[in-house]
Design a protein around this motif. Structure first.
Motif, PDB file in Angstrom:
ATOM      1  N   GLU A  79       0.851  -1.193   0.000  1.00 47.60           N
ATOM      2  CA  GLU A  79       0.000   0.000   0.000  1.00 47.60           C
ATOM      3  C   GLU A  79       0.884   1.239   0.000  1.00 47.60           C
ATOM      4  OE1 GLU A  79      -3.152   0.117   2.856  1.00 47.60           O
ATOM      5  OE2 GLU A  79      -3.575  -2.023   2.639  1.00 47.60           O
ATOM      6  N   PHE A  80       0.480   2.204  -0.824  1.00 50.01           N
ATOM      7  CA  PHE A  80       1.216   3.465  -0.918  1.00 50.01           C
ATOM      8  C   PHE A  80       0.485   4.525  -0.103  1.00 50.01           C
ATOM      9  CE2 PHE A  80       1.964   1.156  -4.939  1.00 50.01           C
ATOM     10  CZ  PHE A  80       3.311   0.913  -4.775  1.00 50.01           C
ATOM     11  N   GLY A  81       1.179   5.575   0.258  1.00 49.87           N
ATOM     12  CA  GLY A  81       0.629   6.610   1.120  1.00 49.87           C
ATOM     13  C   GLY A  81      -0.572   7.335   0.534  1.00 49.87           C
ATOM     14  N   GLU A  82      -0.696   7.399  -0.767  1.00 49.08           N
ATOM     15  CA  GLU A  82      -1.780   8.168  -1.374  1.00 49.08           C
ATOM     16  C   GLU A  82      -3.055   7.353  -1.593  1.00 49.08           C
ATOM     17  OE1 GLU A  82       1.269   6.725  -4.298  1.00 49.08           O
ATOM     18  OE2 GLU A  82       1.401   8.066  -2.602  1.00 49.08           O
ATOM     19  N   GLY A  83      -3.220   6.236  -0.883  1.00 47.22           N
ATOM     20  CA  GLY A  83      -4.443   5.437  -0.966  1.00 47.22           C
ATOM     21  C   GLY A  83      -4.475   4.442  -2.112  1.00 47.22           C
ATOM     22  N   SER A  84      -3.356   4.213  -2.729  1.00 50.71           N
ATOM     23  CA  SER A  84      -3.313   3.218  -3.787  1.00 50.71           C
ATOM     24  C   SER A  84      -2.494   2.018  -3.323  1.00 50.71           C
ATOM     25  CB  SER A  84      -2.721   3.809  -5.066  1.00 50.71           C
ATOM     26  OG  SER A  84      -1.412   4.251  -4.837  1.00 50.71           O
ATOM     27  N   MET A  85      -2.500   0.990  -4.134  1.00 47.31           N
ATOM     28  CA  MET A  85      -1.770  -0.227  -3.780  1.00 47.31           C
ATOM     29  C   MET A  85      -1.305  -0.922  -5.041  1.00 47.31           C
ATOM     30  SD  MET A  85      -4.025  -2.801  -4.816  1.00 47.31           S
ATOM     31  CE  MET A  85      -3.603  -4.257  -3.961  1.00 47.31           C
ATOM     32  N   ALA A  86      -0.423  -1.887  -4.852  1.00 45.22           N
ATOM     33  CA  ALA A  86       0.055  -2.703  -5.962  1.00 45.22           C
ATOM     34  C   ALA A  86       0.340  -4.104  -5.445  1.00 45.22           C
ATOM     35  CB  ALA A  86       1.327  -2.107  -6.564  1.00 45.22           C
ATOM     36  N   CYS A  87       0.157  -5.068  -6.314  1.00 38.63           N
ATOM     37  CA  CYS A  87       0.518  -6.449  -6.003  1.00 38.63           C
ATOM     38  C   CYS A  87       1.781  -6.762  -6.782  1.00 38.63           C
ATOM     39  CB  CYS A  87      -0.601  -7.395  -6.408  1.00 38.63           C
ATOM     40  SG  CYS A  87      -2.096  -7.163  -5.424  1.00 38.63           S
ATOM     41  N   VAL A  88       2.794  -7.200  -6.054  1.00 37.76           N
ATOM     42  CA  VAL A  88       4.082  -7.492  -6.683  1.00 37.76           C
ATOM     43  C   VAL A  88       4.501  -8.913  -6.327  1.00 37.76           C
ATOM     44  CG1 VAL A  88       4.839  -5.095  -6.729  1.00 37.76           C
ATOM     45  CG2 VAL A  88       5.353  -6.490  -4.748  1.00 37.76           C
ATOM     46  N   SER A  89       5.271  -9.513  -7.200  1.00 36.52           N
ATOM     47  CA  SER A  89       5.763 -10.863  -6.942  1.00 36.52           C
ATOM     48  C   SER A  89       6.568 -10.875  -5.657  1.00 36.52           C
ATOM     49  CB  SER A  89       6.637 -11.336  -8.097  1.00 36.52           C
ATOM     50  OG  SER A  89       5.866 -11.495  -9.244  1.00 36.52           O
ATOM     51  N   LYS A  90       6.372 -11.935  -4.877  1.00 34.45           N
ATOM     52  CA  LYS A  90       7.126 -12.048  -3.634  1.00 34.45           C
ATOM     53  C   LYS A  90       8.606 -12.062  -3.968  1.00 34.45           C
ATOM     54  CE  LYS A  90       3.607 -14.086  -0.838  1.00 34.45           C
ATOM     55  NZ  LYS A  90       3.284 -14.908   0.284  1.00 34.45           N
ATOM     56  N   GLY A  91       9.351 -11.294  -3.228  1.00 38.28           N
ATOM     57  CA  GLY A  91      10.761 -11.128  -3.564  1.00 38.28           C
ATOM     58  C   GLY A  91      11.691 -11.654  -2.511  1.00 38.28           C
ATOM     59  N   GLY A  92      11.819 -12.925  -2.415  1.00 35.11           N
ATOM     60  CA  GLY A  92      12.790 -13.479  -1.477  1.00 35.11           C
ATOM     61  C   GLY A  92      12.165 -14.451  -0.511  1.00 35.11           C
ATOM     62  N   PHE A  93      12.974 -14.800   0.493  1.00 38.32           N
ATOM     63  CA  PHE A  93      12.541 -15.809   1.436  1.00 38.32           C
ATOM     64  C   PHE A  93      11.944 -15.205   2.705  1.00 38.32           C
ATOM     65  CE2 PHE A  93      15.906 -17.793  -1.087  1.00 38.32           C
ATOM     66  CZ  PHE A  93      15.204 -18.865  -1.588  1.00 38.32           C
ATOM     67  N   LYS A  94      12.131 -13.912   2.914  1.00 35.55           N
ATOM     68  CA  LYS A  94      11.600 -13.270   4.117  1.00 35.55           C
ATOM     69  C   LYS A  94      10.252 -12.631   3.801  1.00 35.55           C
ATOM     70  CE  LYS A  94      16.190 -11.836   5.614  1.00 35.55           C
ATOM     71  NZ  LYS A  94      17.017 -10.652   5.860  1.00 35.55           N
ATOM     72  N   ALA A  95       9.368 -12.632   4.770  1.00 33.99           N
ATOM     73  CA  ALA A  95       8.081 -11.948   4.614  1.00 33.99           C
ATOM     74  C   ALA A  95       8.325 -10.447   4.489  1.00 33.99           C
ATOM     75  CB  ALA A  95       7.185 -12.243   5.814  1.00 33.99           C
ATOM     76  N   GLY A  96       7.624  -9.807   3.581  1.00 36.96           N
ATOM     77  CA  GLY A  96       7.750  -8.365   3.407  1.00 36.96           C
ATOM     78  C   GLY A  96       8.948  -7.929   2.589  1.00 36.96           C
ATOM     79  N   GLU A  97       9.639  -8.855   1.963  1.00 35.80           N
ATOM     80  CA  GLU A  97      10.835  -8.514   1.187  1.00 35.80           C
ATOM     81  C   GLU A  97      10.498  -7.621  -0.011  1.00 35.80           C
ATOM     82  OE1 GLU A  97      15.027  -8.768   0.495  1.00 35.80           O
ATOM     83  OE2 GLU A  97      13.804  -9.291   2.218  1.00 35.80           O
ATOM     84  N   ALA A  98       9.372  -7.876  -0.668  1.00 37.25           N
ATOM     85  CA  ALA A  98       8.971  -7.064  -1.821  1.00 37.25           C
ATOM     86  C   ALA A  98       8.683  -5.630  -1.386  1.00 37.25           C
ATOM     87  CB  ALA A  98       7.755  -7.675  -2.501  1.00 37.25           C
ATOM     88  N   ALA A  99       7.984  -5.464  -0.277  1.00 37.14           N
ATOM     89  CA  ALA A  99       7.676  -4.120   0.223  1.00 37.14           C
ATOM     90  C   ALA A  99       8.963  -3.379   0.588  1.00 37.14           C
ATOM     91  CB  ALA A  99       6.756  -4.211   1.435  1.00 37.14           C
ATOM     92  N   ARG A 100       9.923  -4.068   1.162  1.00 31.92           N
ATOM     93  CA  ARG A 100      11.201  -3.443   1.517  1.00 31.92           C
ATOM     94  C   ARG A 100      11.925  -2.963   0.269  1.00 31.92           C
ATOM     95  NH1 ARG A 100      16.512  -4.387   1.958  1.00 31.92           N
ATOM     96  NH2 ARG A 100      16.394  -6.442   1.003  1.00 31.92           N
ATOM     97  N   LYS A 101      11.920  -3.772  -0.786  1.00 35.88           N
ATOM     98  CA  LYS A 101      12.590  -3.373  -2.020  1.00 35.88           C
ATOM     99  C   LYS A 101      11.892  -2.195  -2.687  1.00 35.88           C
ATOM    100  CE  LYS A 101      14.799  -7.744  -3.079  1.00 35.88           C
ATOM    101  NZ  LYS A 101      14.925  -8.852  -4.019  1.00 35.88           N
ATOM    102  N   ILE A 102      10.587  -2.162  -2.623  1.00 40.34           N
ATOM    103  CA  ILE A 102       9.851  -1.020  -3.197  1.00 40.34           C
ATOM    104  C   ILE A 102      10.182   0.248  -2.423  1.00 40.34           C
ATOM    105  CG2 ILE A 102       7.533  -0.037  -3.459  1.00 40.34           C
ATOM    106  CD1 ILE A 102       6.617  -2.801  -4.351  1.00 40.34           C
ATOM    107  N   GLU A 103      10.251   0.154  -1.122  1.00 37.83           N
ATOM    108  CA  GLU A 103      10.581   1.330  -0.309  1.00 37.83           C
ATOM    109  C   GLU A 103      11.994   1.811  -0.605  1.00 37.83           C
ATOM    110  OE1 GLU A 103       9.789   4.487   1.898  1.00 37.83           O
ATOM    111  OE2 GLU A 103       8.324   2.959   1.328  1.00 37.83           O
ATOM    112  N   LEU A 104      12.916   0.891  -0.765  1.00 38.39           N
ATOM    113  CA  LEU A 104      14.290   1.285  -1.145  1.00 38.39           C
ATOM    114  C   LEU A 104      14.299   1.956  -2.516  1.00 38.39           C
ATOM    115  CD1 LEU A 104      16.342  -1.839   0.044  1.00 38.39           C
ATOM    116  CD2 LEU A 104      16.387   0.462   1.028  1.00 38.39           C
ATOM    117  N   ALA A 105      13.497   1.451  -3.445  1.00 33.58           N
ATOM    118  CA  ALA A 105      13.423   2.059  -4.766  1.00 33.58           C
ATOM    119  C   ALA A 105      12.814   3.448  -4.704  1.00 33.58           C
ATOM    120  CB  ALA A 105      12.625   1.163  -5.705  1.00 33.58           C
ATOM    121  N   ARG A 106      11.812   3.641  -3.870  1.00 33.38           N
ATOM    122  CA  ARG A 106      11.174   4.968  -3.718  1.00 33.38           C
ATOM    123  C   ARG A 106      12.167   5.984  -3.171  1.00 33.38           C
ATOM    124  NH1 ARG A 106       5.358   4.703  -1.022  1.00 33.38           N
ATOM    125  NH2 ARG A 106       5.412   6.859  -1.683  1.00 33.38           N
TER     126      ARG A 106
END
Length: 123
Positions: free
Chosen positions: A92-119
């Motif tokens: 979920e993004f701060g402006e009320g939107s969201m995206a579904c992304v492929s799970k990225g790794g073996f840890k839970a929340g890895e995809a969200a962490r990578k998106i935040e690093l990219a932002r």
């Protein structure tokens, strides 16, 4: 003589019927398998036509927000579920939107962490 002829014909029929049934079994086993495989391949190769999706979307009843990728009816767009939660993480993004992304790794929340690093421009 007629009794002998009838007995021989009966014996001949008894010997040929199992052989005929056996060949029918093998014929159906091999040819039937090919037909079933062809039907499965046809079912998997659906045409890239959006008419079915558009009709299903337009026929869906929702008095709130209809999620375009899952056709779920939710209160807000960022409440939409992912279509494939076993292999996707919802971000979920701060402006009320969201995206579904492929799970990225073996840890839970890895995809969200990578998106935040990219932002932040760190990835």
């Amino acid at each position: 003589m007629q009794l002998l002829t009838a007995s021989l014909l009966s014996l001949l029929l008894l010997l040929t019927l199992p052989a005929s049934a056996q060949f029918q079994f093998f014929d159906q086993m091999f040819n039937g398998g090919q037909q079933q495989q062809q039907q499965q391949q046809q079912a998997q190769n659906a045409p890239s036509d959006s008419v079915w999706y558009q009709q299903t979307y337009e026929a869906a009843h929702c008095d709130k927000y209809l999620c375009p990728h899952t056709l779920a009816c939710v209160h807000f767009p960022h409440h939409c579920p992912c279509a494939w939660p076993a292999v996707e993480d919802k971000v979920e993004f701060g402006e009320g939107s969201m995206a579904c992304v492929s799970k990225g790794g073996f840890k839970a929340g890895e995809a969200a962490r990578k998106i935040e690093l990219a932002r932040k421009g760190l990835l």
